[in-house]
Design a protein around this motif. Structure first.
Motif, short mmCIF file in Angstrom:
data_model
loop_
_atom_site.label_atom_id
_atom_site.label_comp_id
_atom_site.label_asym_id
_atom_site.label_seq_id
_atom_site.Cartn_x
_atom_site.Cartn_y
_atom_site.Cartn_z
N LEU A 120 1.26 -22.93 4.77
CA LEU A 120 1.51 -21.85 5.32
C LEU A 120 0.81 -20.88 5.39
CD1 LEU A 120 5.28 -20.98 5.49
CD2 LEU A 120 3.84 -21.90 7.51
N VAL A 121 0.06 -20.81 5.85
CA VAL A 121 -0.77 -19.08 5.50
C VAL A 121 -1.30 -17.87 6.20
CG1 VAL A 121 -3.97 -18.82 5.64
CG2 VAL A 121 -2.64 -20.77 5.47
N GLU A 122 -0.27 -16.65 5.77
CA GLU A 122 -0.27 -15.66 7.01
C GLU A 122 -2.37 -14.68 7.36
OE1 GLU A 122 3.16 -16.02 4.05
OE2 GLU A 122 0.76 -16.15 3.58
N SER A 123 -2.47 -14.25 8.28
CA SER A 123 -3.23 -13.38 8.43
C SER A 123 -3.03 -12.46 9.32
CB SER A 123 -4.35 -13.76 8.68
OG SER A 123 -3.65 -15.03 9.65
N GLY A 124 -3.31 -10.78 9.31
CA GLY A 124 -3.39 -9.82 9.68
C GLY A 124 -3.52 -8.72 9.14
N GLY A 125 -3.16 -8.80 8.09
CA GLY A 125 -2.64 -7.76 6.73
C GLY A 125 -3.96 -6.30 7.02
N ASP A 126 -3.23 -5.61 7.11
CA ASP A 126 -4.95 -4.66 6.76
C ASP A 126 -3.40 -3.57 6.43
OD1 ASP A 126 -7.37 -3.74 9.45
OD2 ASP A 126 -7.12 -3.05 7.43
N SER A 127 -4.90 -2.35 6.12
CA SER A 127 -4.07 -0.50 5.65
C SER A 127 -4.93 -0.02 6.98
CB SER A 127 -5.10 -0.04 4.82
OG SER A 127 -5.11 -0.98 3.84
N VAL A 128 -3.55 0.64 7.61
CA VAL A 128 -3.16 1.35 8.88
C VAL A 128 -2.85 2.86 8.13
CG1 VAL A 128 -2.95 -0.79 10.34
CG2 VAL A 128 -1.06 -0.32 9.41
N GLN A 129 -2.38 3.73 9.33
CA GLN A 129 -1.66 4.90 9.15
C GLN A 129 -0.89 5.04 10.07
OE1 GLN A 129 -4.41 8.21 11.27
NE2 GLN A 129 -4.88 8.39 8.73
#
Length: 124
Positions: free
Chosen positions: A4-13
């Motif tokens: 399983l490979v996750e993606s899409g995480g980021d820093s947001v307000q």
């Protein structure tokens, strides 16, 4: 092959949105129950959302994310998604996907596969 490979995480307000993806390898059935979990620093891992497999499609959400997060599964691509909106600082965590649940009765006892996770950081 990484299961399983996750993606899409980021820093947001706070108040923002993110969409996480979890690509399952070809060795994983597209009919498995899949889920998103998260673990904040210094805290235990907690269930975020589950989508039941085997054609059932029932979705379960943690109370803390109901109405803000939406789980979905593209069976053709065997990709799990988590659409997150109205993000709060308390949503900051490492988000991991899991696949292929084992059950005792109607209760999930374990998942066979786990991803490495993708970091979501929400700032005020």
């Amino acid at each position: 092959q990484v299961p399983l490979v996750e993606s899409g995480g980021d820093s947001v307000q706070a108040g923002g949105s993110l969409k996480l993806s979890c690509q399952a390898s070809t060795s994983i059935s597209n009919r498995c129950t899949m889920a998103w979990y998260r673990q904040a620093s210094g805290k235990e891992r907690e269930m975020v959302s589950i989508i039941r497999g085997q054609g059932d499609g029932t979705k379960t959400y943690a109370d803390s994310v109901k109405g803000r997060f939406t789980i979905s599964h593209d069976e053709e691509k065997n990709t799990l998604f988590l659409q997150m909106s109205s993000l709060k600082t308390e949503d900051t965590a490492m988000y991991s996907c899991a696949a292929c649940a084992s059950y005792t009765g109607d209760k999930i006892t374990r998942f066979e596969y786990w991803g490495q996770g993708t970091q979501v950081t929400v700032s005020s």
